[in-house]
Design a protein around this motif. Structure first.
Motif, short mmCIF file in Angstrom:
data_model
loop_
_atom_site.label_atom_id
_atom_site.label_comp_id
_atom_site.label_asym_id
_atom_site.label_seq_id
_atom_site.Cartn_x
_atom_site.Cartn_y
_atom_site.Cartn_z
N PHE A 478 0.92 -1.18 0.18
CA PHE A 478 -0.20 0.11 0.00
C PHE A 478 0.87 1.19 0.08
O PHE A 478 2.00 1.17 0.64
N SER A 479 0.31 2.20 -0.73
CA SER A 479 1.30 3.88 -0.61
C SER A 479 0.74 4.15 0.83
O SER A 479 -0.08 3.78 1.55
N ARG A 484 -3.16 4.14 -3.29
CA ARG A 484 -2.75 3.19 -4.10
C ARG A 484 -2.40 1.72 -3.52
O ARG A 484 -1.86 1.71 -2.59
N LEU A 485 -2.50 0.59 -4.29
CA LEU A 485 -1.86 -0.67 -3.99
C LEU A 485 -1.12 -1.20 -5.27
O LEU A 485 -1.60 -1.45 -6.33
N PRO A 679 -0.14 -1.56 11.15
CA PRO A 679 0.66 -0.46 11.39
C PRO A 679 1.01 -0.27 12.95
O PRO A 679 1.89 0.49 13.42
N GLN A 680 -0.20 -0.59 13.83
CA GLN A 680 0.30 -0.48 15.33
C GLN A 680 0.72 -1.47 15.79
O GLN A 680 1.11 -1.45 17.05
N GLY A 681 1.19 -2.58 14.88
CA GLY A 681 1.71 -3.80 15.70
C GLY A 681 1.06 -4.86 16.37
O GLY A 681 1.53 -5.76 16.87
N PHE A 721 -1.15 -4.58 4.89
CA PHE A 721 -2.29 -4.01 5.67
C PHE A 721 -2.15 -2.58 4.99
O PHE A 721 -0.96 -1.90 4.86
N SER A 722 -3.35 -1.90 5.01
CA SER A 722 -3.69 -0.37 4.98
C SER A 722 -2.98 0.36 6.18
O SER A 722 -2.82 -0.27 7.01
#
Length: 753
Positions: A478-479, A484-485, A679-681, A721-722
């Motif tokens: 993901f950007s 964008r993917l 992103p948060q783990g 993941f986004s």
């Protein structure tokens, strides 16, 4: 008539034998038996109402409820001590009880009327000399939300003082959980995890703390702003803590089990004074720290000052048999009790009976006062909820009947404008008093179904997307802004999709000549690097080599080039700028911490970690896999490393203590091809040759969804993941790109302090 009499006599005998078994096994309280069931992780649920009916002989319990109760009673030895395990369902000592139940069930009805009821001591109702009170407006409660809970057996519920938070505690199969909700909007706020089953909840008067009493005898304070623990647990109880009450100043906290009452200074966590003793049904903490309680002694209920050790007036209820519910008004002036079908209001200054509510209040009612004491809500044992005016004893409007369920817990918001119900169901029902507001249209069925699935920790699949001509897909990213993917296809092209709309964009990139690309990633700052063949000149935006990992803000990237050679290169010109230890070669996977301080490379069954900027620093070696490691990634905070091997094993490592993995994650059959942290783990996604994607809770090592994610007809080669963790994408060898809507993560409590 003879059959009814025979059934009644047999049920009396049956209940007497159950009581004898309970006595022989330590005479444990209802709460202790319920806590033992919860801790047993057998799925047995023993609500107080079920136990009461069985021991009193009010009704013949369901077979599974009876056998659960008998199994829990037999989990204690003849000295009343807990055995190591609960007897299995096919244990020989259970068979006589099973046969007796069948014989009773064949005789007749499963419920009968009680002839004997506990007797409240006769009091002359106290006259009210004050002027006639201002009439209380009749509430206009309407059903606002039916919220899907993770737990299917919920023990307690509480509103914050401002009514903006609603806490509910229960058990999700074998895992206890406390969920917090916004009761106005009907949305989840967070969860308190990794803790024993909660039996009691209370918010501090300023709403900044939530006190949680658990089944193992501890009380924990949580900050409601951060959902983090506010200091260490408060010990001191030897049984389930079934009551927590704050004093009006919020400084003193009263906690109670079946025998002991403690008072705590919430600022220091220290005990205030010696312990107090008694079986407390309800407590009110005065501003001076003294405690007024509804105290149960043997078969009598009294109003008791726990500090002076004296009774306020005579006995309230004598010949108590079965459960008692009690609640103090917020100012402590009234005590409401329910026992054996009678709901009574008492003057706490004198211990005198003020009035008796009509029979419509129902048997076994739970109760809650509004903050100003002008409303009393009751819920009978069959789930009927009514509102009352305590000053007159008159009902306010008809009972609430919009939603029925097996509910036995009730809470009222301090302003009296919201009611919450929960119990033996995976639903939290919230009523709002909005008589002047037009009813809001209900959400479409599809939206409610989606919301329910996500709240039950189920990922929801979106329609799959296909590559051109079905070309197999490999890696994806993901950007940073999620717009964008990018997906690397097997023919070497980089394909771009809009992940929200599912449209393929025209930003397709060819692979460099003579190179089969494997890696695809974005730099941490979101600005595109450049397209590279190892040792070749820069090309188009995005970065692409056989395997790569950006080294955070260091403007470097670790790459695996031809023949497995590892190098650390500048993202500006591709020159080698970083240190690589001797012997690091023939690598199949690599990863770098987000801050760029560590690089990891997998060689066979070994993983080597080193600091690319410090040649003098020793490198670490992780060795626990039994087959070739082909996938790995660091968590965003850089402390966890996930590695996956050819046998389907996934290991989580804490690089601060790398001698052994933190969690082994098993589930895949065949090689693991890719790994990605949220992103948060809090979560880890793994993609395997078995065509599944699996989601893991990184704190517990358990699956984060009820089922693995399926749909690919071939191996899953990549997963990502986004940036907001709401969407998961996977790339498959079958040429499809799949997307899943994800349940909300557990929030900041996934890693309690």
């Amino acid at each position: 008539m003879d059959s009814v009499r025979a059934f009644s006599e047999e049920l009396d005998s049956f209940a007497a034998d159950l009581r004898r078994l309970r006595l022989d096994r330590g005479n444990r309280s209802y709460r202790e038996l319920a806590a033992r069931a919860a801790k047993s992780r057998t799925g047995i649920r023993l609500p107080v109402s079920t136990q009461s009916d069985a021991f009193r002989g009010d009704r013949l319990p369901k077979l599974d409820s009876l056998m659960g109760l008998v199994r829990i009673l037999h989990s204690y030895d003849e000295f009343g001590q807990e055995r190591a395990a609960v007897p299995p369902h096919n244990s020989p000592e259970l068979e006589p009880w099973r046969r007796r139940w069948r014989d009773l069930a064949a005789l007749g009805p499963v419920r009968r009327s009680r002839v004997h009821e506990p007797v409240a001591k006769e009091h002359v109702p106290m006259p009210v000399p004050a002027p006639a009170p201002v009439p209380v407006p009749v509430p206009g409660f309407t059903l606002a939300h039916v919220l899907a809970l993770r737990a299917d057996n919920n023990w307690c519920v509480a509103f914050s003082p401002d009514g903006r938070l609603l806490a509910v505690a229960g058990q999700d199969h074998t895992d206890p959980v406390v969920q917090l909700w916004d009761p106005v909007q009907g949305v989840a706020v967070g969860e308190l995890l990794n803790r024993p089953l909660a039996f009691s909840l209370a918010f501090s008067p300023n709403g900044r703390l939530l006190a949680v009493g658990d089944c193992e005898g501890e009380v924990t304070l949580w900050e409601t702003a951060t959902l983090q623990r506010a200091g260490p647990p408060l010990p001191g109880h030897h049984g389930p803590v079934d009551m927590v009450v704050f004093a009006a100043d919020g400084r003193t906290l009263v906690t109670a089990d079946d025998e002991i009452v403690h008072r705590w200074d919430t600022a220091t966590g220290d005990l205030v004074g010696p312990p107090l003793f008694g079986e407390i049904e309800a407590a009110f903490c005065r501003p001076d720290g003294s405690v007024l309680a509804a105290l149960r002694t043997t078969r009598t209920l009294r109003l008791w000052d726990l500090v002076t050790g004296g009774s306020v007036g005579g006995p309230l209820i004598e010949d108590v048999d079965g459960p008692v519910e009690a609640a103090f008004s917020p100012d402590g002036a009234l005590l409401a009790t329910t026992c054996g079908g009678e709901t009574l209001l008492w003057d706490t200054a004198t211990g005198s009976l003020v009035r008796k509510l009509p029979e419509a209040a129902g048997r076994g009612a739970t109760m809650a006062f509004s903050l100003d004491g002008r409303l009393l809500a009751t819920m009978s044992d069959h789930g009927t909820v009514r509102l009352w005016e305590p000053s007159t004893g008159a009902p306010l409007g008809p009972p609430l009947a919009e939603h029925k369920g097996p509910f036995d817990r009730l809470a009222m918001s301090p302003d009296g404008r919201m009611l919450a119900l929960c119990g033996e169901a995976d639903a939290l029902v919230v009523y709002h008093d909005e008589p002047h507001a037009a009813p809001s249209p209900s959400r479409p069925l599809a939206v409610r179904a989606l919301d329910t699935a996500l709240r039950k920790q189920q990922a929801v699949a979106l329609p799959p997307l296909s590559s051109v001509n079905g070309v197999a897909l490999r890696r994806l990213a993901f950007s940073p802004d999620g717009s964008r993917l990018l997906v690397r296809a097997n023919n070497g092209r980089i394909l771009t999709w809009d992940p929200a709309s599912g449209l393929m964009l025209s930003e397709s990139l060819p692979a460099p000549a003579g190179m089969l690309p494997w890696g695809l990633d974005f730099p941490a700052d979101g600005r595109p690097a450049e397209l590279w063949a190892p040792g070749g000149p820069p090309g188009r935006p995005v970065s692409l080599v056989q395997h790569l990992a950006f080294c955070g803000a260091t403007r470097q990237m670790a790459v695996i080039g031809a023949e497995g050679r590892v190098s650390v290169q500048s993202t500006a010109d591709g020159r080698g700028t970083g240190y690589v230890p001797d012997g690091v070669s023939d690598a199949l996977a690599l990863a770098a911490t987000p801050d760029g301080t560590l690089v990891a490379a997998a060689m066979g069954e070994r993983v080597v970690l080193w600091d690319a900027s410090a040649p003098e620093a020793p490198h670490l070696e992780l060795a626990a896999h039994l087959s070739t490691v082909g996938a790995m990634t660091f968590a965003p905070e850089g402390q966890l490393l996930a590695t996956g091997d050819a046998n389907g094993g996934v290991l989580l490592w804490d690089i601060r203590a790398p001698s052994a993995p933190v969690h082994p994650l098993s589930g895949h059959v065949g090689p693991v091809y890719d790994l990605a942290f949220s992103p948060q783990g809090h979560r880890l996604a793994s993609a395997g040759a078995d065509g599944t994607v699996r989601l893991w809770d990184t704190t517990t090592g358990r699956p984060a969804t009820s089922l693995p994610l399926t749909g690919h007809t071939g191996a899953v080669r990549g997963v990502a993941f986004s940036s907001d963790a709401s969407l998961l994408a996977s790339a498959g060898g079958d040429g499809t790109l799949r997307r899943w809507l994800l349940p909300a993560p557990h929030g900041p409590t996934a890693r309690p302090r």
